[in-house]
Write a protein that holds these residues in place. Structure first.
Motif, PDB file in Angstrom:
ATOM      1  N   ALA A  68       0.828  -1.214   0.000  1.00  0.00           N
ATOM      2  CA  ALA A  68       0.000   0.000   0.000  1.00  0.00           C
ATOM      3  C   ALA A  68       0.856   1.257   0.000  1.00  0.00           C
ATOM      4  O   ALA A  68       0.569   2.215  -0.741  1.00  0.00           O
ATOM      5  N   LEU A  69       1.901   1.281   0.803  1.00  0.00           N
ATOM      6  CA  LEU A  69       2.741   2.475   0.897  1.00  0.00           C
ATOM      7  C   LEU A  69       3.475   2.765  -0.411  1.00  0.00           C
ATOM      8  O   LEU A  69       3.640   3.925  -0.799  1.00  0.00           O
ATOM      9  N   LEU A  70       3.904   1.703  -1.101  1.00  0.00           N
ATOM     10  CA  LEU A  70       4.644   1.887  -2.346  1.00  0.00           C
ATOM     11  C   LEU A  70       3.725   2.124  -3.545  1.00  0.00           C
ATOM     12  O   LEU A  70       4.093   2.845  -4.477  1.00  0.00           O
ATOM     13  N   ALA A  71       2.547   1.530  -3.522  1.00  0.00           N
ATOM     14  CA  ALA A  71       1.655   1.624  -4.682  1.00  0.00           C
ATOM     15  C   ALA A  71       0.771   2.858  -4.662  1.00  0.00           C
ATOM     16  O   ALA A  71       0.347   3.335  -5.722  1.00  0.00           O
ATOM     17  N   PHE A  72       0.485   3.392  -3.462  1.00  0.00           N
ATOM     18  CA  PHE A  72      -0.491   4.484  -3.373  1.00  0.00           C
ATOM     19  C   PHE A  72       0.033   5.706  -2.614  1.00  0.00           C
ATOM     20  O   PHE A  72      -0.691   6.318  -1.828  1.00  0.00           O
ATOM     21  N   PRO A  73       1.286   6.118  -2.854  1.00  0.00           N
ATOM     22  CA  PRO A  73       1.821   7.268  -2.111  1.00  0.00           C
ATOM     23  C   PRO A  73       1.068   8.559  -2.413  1.00  0.00           C
ATOM     24  O   PRO A  73       0.946   9.428  -1.547  1.00  0.00           O
ATOM     25  N   GLN A  74       0.554   8.697  -3.643  1.00  0.00           N
ATOM     26  CA  GLN A  74      -0.155   9.928  -3.993  1.00  0.00           C
ATOM     27  C   GLN A  74      -1.436  10.065  -3.186  1.00  0.00           C
ATOM     28  O   GLN A  74      -1.858  11.180  -2.851  1.00  0.00           O
TER      29      GLN A  74
END
Length: 221
Positions: A68-74
């Motif tokens: 989640a942290l890497l895929a959805f930082p925006q």
């Protein structure tokens, strides 16, 4: 109106590399971290133009949180909350599917809200998280009912292949792949969007479907 649900399987973790299920709560592999970037590139253009996400739920495992942290930082930078939920953890009681202590996870992942995690976590013996067909199917129904009652328009859930397949959807999920669903009437069944139907959003997953509970032990293991 019930929310639209984006179900994501975590990217490749260390236990997936050589099927070494003795690794406790494994983090992502190097390939897994790259898969997160692929997922981000595919899904980010659809947010918020098609999918206006207002919440990210994660299984309280290192590999799902890291995905989640890497895929959805925006989304996280926009202030979208990322909340850990024990109901979305994986099925088995092998070391790879047993979570880390709630006394250590918040320090490692300060971006994540762990305040709502069931305090029995990571114990999976003799409770709602047991590795048995009745428990896993019931847990799948429970998390769906929880989502059905929420007010957000779109929710991302980062979970695990086994639970997503035999506990929730009957669909296969490749590492880092996703599927998008809406609720059918009643809140216990999902209908997949055409945009991911078949091989998933990235086109990597098996098309075959299985019955909920397929292959699970009748009694706790």
């Amino acid at each position: 109106m019930p929310p639209t649900i984006i179900l994501v399987r975590h990217a490749q973790a260390l236990h997936n590399v050589d099927r070494d299920y003795t690794i406790h709560d494994p983090p992502l592999s190097e390939l897994g971290r790259n898969q997160c970037l692929h997922l981000r590139a595919n899904l980010a253009p659809k947010i918020p133009s098609e999918l206006d996400v207002e919440l990210i739920l994660v299984s309280p495992m290192k590999r799902t949180i890291e995905t989640a942290l890497l895929a959805f930082p925006q989304l996280i930078e926009r202030g979208i909350p990322i909340v850990a939920h024990a109901g979305w953890q994986e099925n088995s009681s092998q070391p790879c599917d047993i979570g880390s202590s709630l006394t250590t996870l918040p320090a490692e992942f300060p971006q994540v809200d762990f305040s709502q995690v069931d305090p029995v976590f990571p114990n999976k013996r003799g409770n709602a998280y047991a590795n048995s067909r009745p428990a896993i199917v019931a847990r799948g129904q429970s998390v769906l009912k929880d989502l059905y009652g929420r007010k957000e328009k779109v929710i991302i859930v980062v979970s695990h292949s086994g639970f997503l397949r035999v506990g929730v959807t009957g669909k296969w999920f490749y590492n880092g792949d996703y599927r998008v669903f809406e609720f059918e009437q009643g809140g216990t069944k999902l209908r997949e969007f055409d945009m991911t139907k078949g091989k998933g959003g990235l086109g990597l997953s098996f098309e075959e479907e299985v019955e909920l509970g397929d292959g699970l032990p009748e009694e706790e293991e």
